[in-house]
Design a protein around this motif. Structure first.
Motif, short mmCIF file in Angstrom:
data_model
loop_
_atom_site.label_atom_id
_atom_site.label_comp_id
_atom_site.label_asym_id
_atom_site.label_seq_id
_atom_site.Cartn_x
_atom_site.Cartn_y
_atom_site.Cartn_z
N HIS A 40 0.84 -1.20 0.00
CA HIS A 40 0.00 0.00 0.00
C HIS A 40 0.88 1.26 0.00
N GLN A 41 1.96 1.23 0.78
CA GLN A 41 2.84 2.39 0.84
C GLN A 41 3.60 2.59 -0.47
N ARG A 42 4.08 1.50 -1.07
CA ARG A 42 4.77 1.61 -2.36
C ARG A 42 3.83 2.18 -3.43
N ALA A 43 2.57 1.74 -3.42
CA ALA A 43 1.59 2.25 -4.40
C ALA A 43 1.37 3.75 -4.19
N LEU A 44 1.22 4.14 -2.94
CA LEU A 44 1.03 5.56 -2.61
C LEU A 44 2.24 6.38 -3.05
N ASP A 45 3.44 5.88 -2.73
CA ASP A 45 4.68 6.59 -3.11
C ASP A 45 4.83 6.71 -4.62
N ALA A 46 4.39 5.70 -5.36
CA ALA A 46 4.52 5.71 -6.82
C ALA A 46 3.45 6.57 -7.49
N GLY A 47 2.34 6.84 -6.78
CA GLY A 47 1.25 7.60 -7.38
C GLY A 47 0.17 6.74 -8.00
#
Length: 172
Positions: A40-47
């Motif tokens: 979830h955090q990687r998705a948020l960081d990637a946009g």
């Protein structure tokens, strides 16, 4: 945005691909059902935009399947179930980008023969993720490439060859 693409899921590879596509002015949807807080955090960081599988399929022309190999079949079955249950307004392709056995990819591709969604066998070639990374996608499908002698399973074969030879080429 120029294109709307789904990238499933937001692992190290999927989120890196998503970030490159977003930088190229694409909207990237993902589905994070049953994914870890780190994903979830990687998705948020990637946009990336987290949506239901139904919305993901209705809005994306390409679905890049970049999940751990053991999850390739279960995710593909979910995609097929949704694609049969609701009309899909846009032509779309399911692009299996996993490093799996070519025979497995042929079995997966066969399940798409009568589906309302196309299938592409792809491999992401190149060195592991790093600054300035520019991946290459090698892809094959049954339609359009038969005359060239390529078909489903060939991109996966190429990816396996590339993966096995990379350590020898790097250490020459």
């Amino acid at each position: 945005p120029i294109y709307t693409i789904a990238v499933v899921s937001a692992g190290a590879m999927g989120s890196a691909i998503a970030k490159l596509l977003i930088h190229a002015d694409c909207t990237i949807y993902t589905n994070l059902d049953a994914r870890s807080p780190a994903a979830h955090q990687r998705a948020l960081d990637a946009g990336m935009v987290n949506v239901s599988l139904e919305i993901l399929l209705s809005k994306s022309n390409l679905i890049l399947n970049i999940v751990p190999p053991g999850e390739a079949f279960p995710f593909m079955r979910r995609v097929l179930a949704v694609s049969y249950s609701a009309p899909l307004p846009l032509p779309r392709m399911f692009v299996d980008c996993n490093a799996v056995n070519p025979e497995t990819v042929k079995c997966i591709g066969g399940l798409f023969k009568e589906a309302p969604i196309g299938f592409i066998d792809a491999g992401i070639a190149g060195t592991p993720l790093r600054e300035g990374w520019d991946p290459t996608f090698d892809a094959c499908t049954e339609s359009g490439l038969k005359s060239a002698g390529a078909g489903i399973g060939d991109a996966s074969s190429l990816k396996l060859c590339e993966s096995v030879s990379r350590p020898f080429l790097q250490h020459g």
